[in-house]
Every structure is written in C-alpha cells, then in structure tokens.
Scaffold this active site. Sequence first.
Site, PDB file in Angstrom:
ATOM      1  N   ILE A 173       0.832  -1.203   0.000  1.00 21.51           N
ATOM      2  CA  ILE A 173       0.000   0.000   0.000  1.00 21.51           C
ATOM      3  C   ILE A 173       0.876   1.266   0.000  1.00 21.51           C
ATOM      4  N   LEU A 249      -9.722   3.134  -9.523  1.00 25.22           N
ATOM      5  CA  LEU A 249      -8.603   2.704 -10.367  1.00 25.22           C
ATOM      6  C   LEU A 249      -8.675   3.341 -11.750  1.00 25.22           C
ATOM      7  N   ALA A 252      -6.919   6.649 -11.431  1.00 19.28           N
ATOM      8  CA  ALA A 252      -5.464   6.586 -11.267  1.00 19.28           C
ATOM      9  C   ALA A 252      -4.788   6.056 -12.530  1.00 19.28           C
ATOM     10  N   GLN A 289      24.646   4.369 -36.894  1.00 17.06           N
ATOM     11  CA  GLN A 289      23.279   4.054 -37.346  1.00 17.06           C
ATOM     12  C   GLN A 289      22.487   3.303 -36.270  1.00 17.06           C
ATOM     13  N   GLU A 373      -1.850  -1.040 -10.427  1.00 20.05           N
ATOM     14  CA  GLU A 373      -3.005  -0.465 -11.137  1.00 20.05           C
ATOM     15  C   GLU A 373      -3.466  -1.353 -12.286  1.00 20.05           C
TER      16      GLU A 373
HETATM   17  P1  TGC Z   1     -16.581  -7.585 -12.517  1.00 18.51           P
HETATM   18  O1  TGC Z   1     -17.228  -8.799 -11.892  1.00 18.51           O
HETATM   19  O2  TGC Z   1     -16.416  -7.507 -13.973  1.00 18.51           O
HETATM   20  O3  TGC Z   1     -17.346  -6.276 -11.999  1.00 18.51           O
HETATM   21  C1  TGC Z   1     -17.656  -6.073 -10.647  1.00 18.51           C
HETATM   22  C2  TGC Z   1     -18.334  -4.723 -10.496  1.00 18.51           C
HETATM   23  O4  TGC Z   1     -17.391  -3.686 -10.831  1.00 18.51           O
HETATM   24  C3  TGC Z   1     -17.852  -2.944 -11.986  1.00 18.51           C
HETATM   25  N1  TGC Z   1     -16.652  -2.651 -12.783  1.00 18.51           N
HETATM   26  C4  TGC Z   1     -16.141  -1.433 -12.875  1.00 18.51           C
HETATM   27  N2  TGC Z   1     -16.564  -0.273 -12.359  1.00 18.51           N
HETATM   28  C5  TGC Z   1     -15.832   0.814 -12.615  1.00 18.51           C
HETATM   29  N3  TGC Z   1     -14.692   0.759 -13.352  1.00 18.51           N
HETATM   30  C6  TGC Z   1     -14.235  -0.389 -13.878  1.00 18.51           C
HETATM   31  N4  TGC Z   1     -13.116  -0.397 -14.596  1.00 18.51           N
HETATM   32  C7  TGC Z   1     -14.970  -1.565 -13.646  1.00 18.51           C
HETATM   33  N5  TGC Z   1     -14.829  -2.871 -13.995  1.00 18.51           N
HETATM   34  C8  TGC Z   1     -15.863  -3.523 -13.456  1.00 18.51           C
HETATM   35  C9  TGC Z   1     -18.850  -3.842 -12.661  1.00 18.51           C
HETATM   36  O5  TGC Z   1     -19.766  -3.098 -13.408  1.00 18.51           O
HETATM   37  C10 TGC Z   1     -19.503  -4.506 -11.452  1.00 18.51           C
HETATM   38  O6  TGC Z   1     -20.345  -3.545 -10.840  1.00 18.51           O
HETATM   39  P2  TGC Z   1     -21.706  -3.974 -10.065  1.00 18.51           P
HETATM   40  O7  TGC Z   1     -22.151  -2.718  -9.382  1.00 18.51           O
HETATM   41  O8  TGC Z   1     -22.630  -4.455 -11.134  1.00 18.51           O
HETATM   42  O9  TGC Z   1     -21.343  -5.063  -9.105  1.00 18.51           O
HETATM   43  O10 TGC Z   1     -15.158  -7.352 -11.863  1.00 18.51           O
HETATM   44  P3  TGC Z   1     -14.078  -8.367 -11.349  1.00 18.51           P
HETATM   45  O11 TGC Z   1     -14.104  -8.406  -9.865  1.00 18.51           O
HETATM   46  O12 TGC Z   1     -14.213  -9.688 -12.086  1.00 18.51           O
HETATM   47  O13 TGC Z   1     -12.750  -7.622 -11.758  1.00 18.51           O
HETATM   48  C11 TGC Z   1     -12.335  -7.476 -13.048  1.00 18.51           C
HETATM   49  C12 TGC Z   1     -10.834  -7.073 -13.093  1.00 18.51           C
HETATM   50  C13 TGC Z   1      -9.934  -8.289 -13.130  1.00 18.51           C
HETATM   51  C14 TGC Z   1     -10.668  -6.282 -14.385  1.00 18.51           C
HETATM   52  C15 TGC Z   1     -10.461  -6.202 -11.860  1.00 18.51           C
HETATM   53  O14 TGC Z   1     -10.466  -6.956 -10.705  1.00 18.51           O
HETATM   54  C16 TGC Z   1      -9.105  -5.546 -11.992  1.00 18.51           C
HETATM   55  O15 TGC Z   1      -8.989  -4.489 -12.579  1.00 18.51           O
HETATM   56  N6  TGC Z   1      -8.030  -6.172 -11.387  1.00 18.51           N
HETATM   57  C17 TGC Z   1      -6.750  -5.530 -11.269  1.00 18.51           C
HETATM   58  C18 TGC Z   1      -6.547  -5.103  -9.829  1.00 18.51           C
HETATM   59  C19 TGC Z   1      -5.870  -3.773  -9.718  1.00 18.51           C
HETATM   60  O16 TGC Z   1      -5.746  -3.020 -10.668  1.00 18.51           O
HETATM   61  N7  TGC Z   1      -5.444  -3.433  -8.536  1.00 18.51           N
HETATM   62  C20 TGC Z   1      -4.880  -2.163  -8.286  1.00 18.51           C
HETATM   63  C21 TGC Z   1      -4.730  -1.927  -6.807  1.00 18.51           C
HETATM   64  S1  TGC Z   1      -4.461  -0.234  -6.401  1.00 18.51           S
HETATM   65  C22 TGC Z   1      -2.930   0.079  -6.931  1.00 18.51           C
HETATM   66  O17 TGC Z   1      -2.262  -0.663  -7.556  1.00 18.51           O
HETATM   67  C23 TGC Z   1      -2.461   1.409  -6.565  1.00 18.51           C
HETATM   68  S2  TGC Z   1      -0.896   1.795  -7.100  1.00 18.51           S
HETATM   69  C24 TGC Z   1      -0.937   3.377  -6.584  1.00 18.51           C
HETATM   70  C25 TGC Z   1       0.201   4.179  -6.965  1.00 18.51           C
HETATM   71  O18 TGC Z   1       1.199   4.144  -6.216  1.00 18.51           O
HETATM   72  O19 TGC Z   1       0.103   4.907  -7.991  1.00 18.51           O
HETATM   73  P1  FAD Z   2      -0.641 -11.342  -9.061  1.00 19.72           P
HETATM   74  O1  FAD Z   2      -2.050 -10.942  -9.194  1.00 19.72           O
HETATM   75  O2  FAD Z   2      -0.306 -12.495  -8.196  1.00 19.72           O
HETATM   76  O3  FAD Z   2      -0.072 -11.611 -10.525  1.00 19.72           O
HETATM   77  C1  FAD Z   2       1.152 -12.316 -10.775  1.00 19.72           C
HETATM   78  C2  FAD Z   2       1.247 -12.530 -12.288  1.00 19.72           C
HETATM   79  O4  FAD Z   2       0.132 -13.334 -12.735  1.00 19.72           O
HETATM   80  C3  FAD Z   2       1.182 -11.225 -13.074  1.00 19.72           C
HETATM   81  O5  FAD Z   2       2.006 -11.299 -14.209  1.00 19.72           O
HETATM   82  C4  FAD Z   2      -0.282 -11.168 -13.506  1.00 19.72           C
HETATM   83  O6  FAD Z   2      -0.508 -10.389 -14.654  1.00 19.72           O
HETATM   84  C5  FAD Z   2      -0.542 -12.662 -13.774  1.00 19.72           C
HETATM   85  N1  FAD Z   2      -1.976 -12.957 -13.731  1.00 19.72           N
HETATM   86  C6  FAD Z   2      -2.827 -12.871 -12.678  1.00 19.72           C
HETATM   87  N2  FAD Z   2      -4.067 -13.198 -13.053  1.00 19.72           N
HETATM   88  C7  FAD Z   2      -4.008 -13.508 -14.354  1.00 19.72           C
HETATM   89  C8  FAD Z   2      -4.965 -13.938 -15.338  1.00 19.72           C
HETATM   90  N3  FAD Z   2      -6.267 -14.095 -15.038  1.00 19.72           N
HETATM   91  N4  FAD Z   2      -4.536 -14.183 -16.590  1.00 19.72           N
HETATM   92  C9  FAD Z   2      -3.222 -14.001 -16.916  1.00 19.72           C
HETATM   93  N5  FAD Z   2      -2.274 -13.588 -16.051  1.00 19.72           N
HETATM   94  C10 FAD Z   2      -2.674 -13.355 -14.798  1.00 19.72           C
HETATM   95  N6  FAD Z   2      -2.310  -1.934  -4.184  1.00 19.72           N
HETATM   96  C11 FAD Z   2      -3.207  -1.183  -3.469  1.00 19.72           C
HETATM   97  O7  FAD Z   2      -4.305  -1.618  -3.198  1.00 19.72           O
HETATM   98  N7  FAD Z   2      -2.888   0.095  -3.086  1.00 19.72           N
HETATM   99  C12 FAD Z   2      -1.689   0.657  -3.353  1.00 19.72           C
HETATM  100  O8  FAD Z   2      -1.450   1.815  -2.995  1.00 19.72           O
HETATM  101  C13 FAD Z   2      -0.716  -0.119  -4.059  1.00 19.72           C
HETATM  102  N8  FAD Z   2       0.528   0.380  -4.281  1.00 19.72           N
HETATM  103  C14 FAD Z   2       1.499  -0.436  -4.796  1.00 19.72           C
HETATM  104  C15 FAD Z   2       2.826   0.002  -4.826  1.00 19.72           C
HETATM  105  C16 FAD Z   2       3.827  -0.845  -5.282  1.00 19.72           C
HETATM  106  C17 FAD Z   2       5.250  -0.404  -5.244  1.00 19.72           C
HETATM  107  C18 FAD Z   2       3.491  -2.130  -5.800  1.00 19.72           C
HETATM  108  C19 FAD Z   2       4.561  -3.039  -6.350  1.00 19.72           C
HETATM  109  C20 FAD Z   2       2.189  -2.564  -5.780  1.00 19.72           C
HETATM  110  C21 FAD Z   2       1.174  -1.732  -5.242  1.00 19.72           C
HETATM  111  N9  FAD Z   2      -0.146  -2.194  -5.135  1.00 19.72           N
HETATM  112  C22 FAD Z   2      -1.078  -1.434  -4.461  1.00 19.72           C
HETATM  113  C23 FAD Z   2      -0.481  -3.571  -5.476  1.00 19.72           C
HETATM  114  C24 FAD Z   2      -0.667  -3.813  -6.977  1.00 19.72           C
HETATM  115  O9  FAD Z   2      -1.852  -3.261  -7.439  1.00 19.72           O
HETATM  116  C25 FAD Z   2      -0.607  -5.327  -7.219  1.00 19.72           C
HETATM  117  O10 FAD Z   2       0.743  -5.709  -7.055  1.00 19.72           O
HETATM  118  C26 FAD Z   2      -1.115  -5.703  -8.596  1.00 19.72           C
HETATM  119  O11 FAD Z   2      -2.503  -5.511  -8.693  1.00 19.72           O
HETATM  120  C27 FAD Z   2      -0.782  -7.168  -8.960  1.00 19.72           C
HETATM  121  O12 FAD Z   2      -1.077  -8.050  -7.922  1.00 19.72           O
HETATM  122  P2  FAD Z   2       0.024  -9.134  -7.419  1.00 19.72           P
HETATM  123  O13 FAD Z   2       1.290  -8.389  -7.192  1.00 19.72           O
HETATM  124  O14 FAD Z   2      -0.580  -9.847  -6.290  1.00 19.72           O
HETATM  125  O15 FAD Z   2       0.260 -10.073  -8.634  1.00 19.72           O
END
Ligand code: TGC
Ligand code: FAD
Length: 394
Positions: A173, A249, A252, A289, A373
């Site tokens: 986080i 998300l 962001a 080149q 993200e």
């Molecule tokens: P799904 O079953 O398809 O949908 C569940 C509900 O969510 C709605 N929905 C969305 N709403 C807004 N924006 C979107 N992009 C949406 N996608 C789906 C959907 O309509 C439904 O709504 P409701 O009200 O009908 O229930 O969703 P799922 O749970 O199967 O998830 C799909 C998937 C895999 C794409 C999603 O889980 C995903 O994007 N996974 C990636 C996780 C991720 O990005 N984690 C990021 C953590 S935060 C972070 O990394 C911060 S880094 C910060 C920094 O330092 O900059």
């Molecule tokens: P996993 O989900 O375990 O994935 C491992 C590998 O498997 C990846 O290559 C992935 O693409 C692949 N994979 C997974 N599922 C599938 C599929 N269905 N098909 C094909 N390939 C797949 N999270 C927060 O909530 N808040 C934050 O502020 C935040 N900040 C972060 C800061 C840093 C520095 C880092 C490194 C991460 C941060 N995160 C945060 C977490 C980040 O969002 C997760 O690391 C990211 O979503 C991936 O999850 P994971 O690392 O558990 O990888």
Amino acid sequence: MSEIVFAKPDPYDFLETDALLSEEETLLRDTVRDYVEKEINPHVADWWDEGVIPHAELAKAFGDLGMLGMHLEGYGCAGTSATAYGLACMELEAGDSGIRSFVSVQGSLVMFPIWKFGSEEQKQTWLPRMASGEIIGCFGLTEADSGSDPASMRTSAKRDGSDWLINGSKMWITNGSIADVAIVWARTDDGIRGFIVPSDTKGFAAPEIKKKASLRASVTSELILDDVRVPDEFLLPAVSSMRGPLSCLNEARFGIAFGAVGAARSCYESALAYAGEREQFNQPIGSFQLTQRKLVEMMVSVQRGTLVALHLGRRKDNGELTPEQVSFGKFDNVRNALEVARTARSILGANGITLEYPVFRHMANLETVFTYEGTNEIHTLVMGQAITGLNAFT
Ligand code: TGC
Ligand code: FAD
C-alpha cells in the site's frame, strides 16, 4: 490544397504536440515542469538511493500548487480539466514515478472515493485538508493473496451495534506508513464496502515494506487491521460492490497513461544528450546508425504515447472515456515507457547503471508501474474481452 512545409523538427517535440494544448494547459504544465526541475530533480536520486522521501514537505508543496485532487470540483480542490491533471502526472513522473504515485494516490484513490461515494459530512471533513496536503491518505485494496483478483479479498467488516469491526490485512500500500487516513475496502454481508479509517484508530498498524528495488522514492506498506472499530459515519455510503474500488482505479490509471510518457521522455532526453556528447571510435555515438535507430524508436514512442494520452484526456473531459480505453492507455504507454527506458539504458553504457542519470531509476520504477493499477496482462484481458466479448480471466 495546403502543402507540406519544410521546417526543422524539434527533437523534443517532433510532432509539435505542444500545439494541442490550450494556453491554460501549457501554463499549468510549465508550472509543474518548473517545480519538478527545481525541487524534485536535484534531490530525487538521493531520496531513491536512501529509500526516503520528505513526505510532509512534498504534501504541503503539492497542496500549495493545487495538485492534490486537482481534477475534483469543490471542497478546496482546484477543479481543473482531466487533461490538465494528466499533464501534471506527466511532469511529475518525468521526475520520478514514486512522486507521481504520491499525487495519484492522494487525488485519485483517496480523495476521489470520498468525493464520489462519500456523505456530505465526509467530504467536508476530509477533502479540504487533503487538498491542502495537511492530511495524507492511502488506498487499501490489494492483499497478499488478492492482487489481480481483488474481489477475492479476505478483509472483512462486520456490524457491531452502530459501529463496524474491521479485520484483515492489506499489502503493497503506497503511502501506508505515512498516511493519516486509509480508505480500506472490505467484504461485508452487504457486498464490498469502503471505510475511512484514521491511522490512529486502535488496532490499525502500517509497517513499511523495505528492500524494494523499484519505486524507492515512495513509501510502500502493509496495513494490519486487528479489530479496528469505526463508527457507521466512516462507511462510504454510496457504493457496495467492486464498482467502488474499480472506479477509483480508472482515475489513477488515466493519470498513469500520462505519467509513463513523462518517465519515457526523461529517458529519451537523457539518451539523446548523451549520444551527442559521448565519443567512441572518434565519433559521437549518436552518429552510429544503430544508435540513431534506438533514438528514433524512443522519440516515436514518446510522441505516440503523448498523442494517446491527450486523446484519452480529451475524451475524459467530454465525458466519453470508457474503462477499456483507460486500459488501452495504461497498457500501451507503460509497456512502451519500459522499452524506452531499457533502450536509453543501453545507449548510456556503463553510466546507464548509475543514479547519476535518471534512466536506471526510471527503468526500475517502471517495473512497478507495469504491475500496479492492473498488470499488463490484466489490461490485455480487459481489452481482449472488449473486442471478443469473451471473458478470459478465469
Ligand atoms: P466484474 O465482476 O467484472 O465487476 C464487478 C463490479 O465492478 C464494476 N466494474 C467497474 N466499475 C468501474 N470501473 C471499472 N473499470 C470496472 N470494472 C468492473 C462492474 O460493473 C460490477 O459492478 P456492479 O455494481 O454491477 O457489481 O469485476 P471483477 O471483480 O471480475 O474484476 C475485473 C478485473 C480483473 C478487471 C479487476 O479486478 C481488476 O482491474 N483487477 C486488477 C486489480 C488492480 O488493478 N489493482 C490495483 C490496486 S491499487 C494500486 O495498484 C495502486 S498503485 C498506486 C500508486 O502508487 O500509484
Ligand atoms: P498477481 O495478481 O499475483 O499476478 C502475478 C502474475 O500473474 C502477473 O504477471 C499477472 O498479470 C498474472 N496474472 C494474474 N491473473 C491472471 C490472469 N487471469 N490471466 C493471466 N495472467 C494473470 N495496491 C493497493 O491496493 N494500493 C496501493 O497503494 C498499491 N501500491 C502499490 C505500490 C507498489 C510499489 C506495488 C509493487 C504494488 C502496489 N499495489 C497497491 C499492489 C498492486 O496493485 C498489485 O501488485 C497488482 O494488482 C498485482 O497483484 P500481485 O502483485 O498480487 O500479482
């Protein structure tokens, strides 16, 4: 018919994409660029090396510049366009991805959910102090066993009288250990809900994750929630599904589509300057080149990424942008930025592995940006589903 003009292209803006910005956008972009050049660039390699950032000073400075929650309306926020927010992310990430993260998390992941899903009282209580940088926030969605699939989260919240008891943990986080408040997403009988959890609440702890080799100018933490008790007023009332966190998300990821281009631009500019100065075989290495090929690939990538980002910005400002289009920007601009950084690293030879130049730092940071993200694979599958109509996540 208008004819082709003969004019010397600008190596730093080959397609003259600057002309696509309004006067106001250019002014804002230049203000942030100036701030980054004066206040971030001289120090960021040391911060990165030491794994520390002056977070309170940065929060105050970003607050003074109006960059925290800058595209939100009201409650002390600047209310700029989405494109302006993107341009600010681009300039910040030209400094360092960790610095852009600091601003993204505050604005898009903490202020946005309060602004979008919070009660009027929650907005009044939290947003002005977050916009000014007095309060720092973090966003707890990911767990150790729930990364790409956050819907599988185990952290739970149960009603206890008029309070909620939250138990579980979050992982990776950003800003966790320095946050005054956390947005915690938890499973409830009523679906996935968001809670505003002040970090001084009993049972809340946020130990920092050390020994990172990427995004070192950023604090990353675990969140531990052990019978954390919050009143019902700390629940975000207006959402009870994954739509809540996923909407944050989108915001962001949009900023990252711009930001990654900033990191790539910084790498390209470093490599271009180096290639003009460094001589081998009695010639600047830019005269070879093979080096020119690399420089051109980088320049094209930066310009293309800029166009994609600006296009997304205009669509967002017109209320037309879809989550799948955000995935396009995050997917393509981040993977290209990583490729640019690796190519720039090769042009710098041995110097490319030091922190004397920004390139290796950007390259290492972009490995995180590629993963957080939504990983590159997750965005591939979002777009794959959009074009085929078939779900390949499971
Ligand atoms: P799904 O079953 O398809 O949908 C569940 C509900 O969510 C709605 N929905 C969305 N709403 C807004 N924006 C979107 N992009 C949406 N996608 C789906 C959907 O309509 C439904 O709504 P409701 O009200 O009908 O229930 O969703 P799922 O749970 O199967 O998830 C799909 C998937 C895999 C794409 C999603 O889980 C995903 O994007 N996974 C990636 C996780 C991720 O990005 N984690 C990021 C953590 S935060 C972070 O990394 C911060 S880094 C910060 C920094 O330092 O900059
Ligand atoms: P996993 O989900 O375990 O994935 C491992 C590998 O498997 C990846 O290559 C992935 O693409 C692949 N994979 C997974 N599922 C599938 C599929 N269905 N098909 C094909 N390939 C797949 N999270 C927060 O909530 N808040 C934050 O502020 C935040 N900040 C972060 C800061 C840093 C520095 C880092 C490194 C991460 C941060 N995160 C945060 C977490 C980040 O969002 C997760 O690391 C990211 O979503 C991936 O999850 P994971 O690392 O558990 O990888």
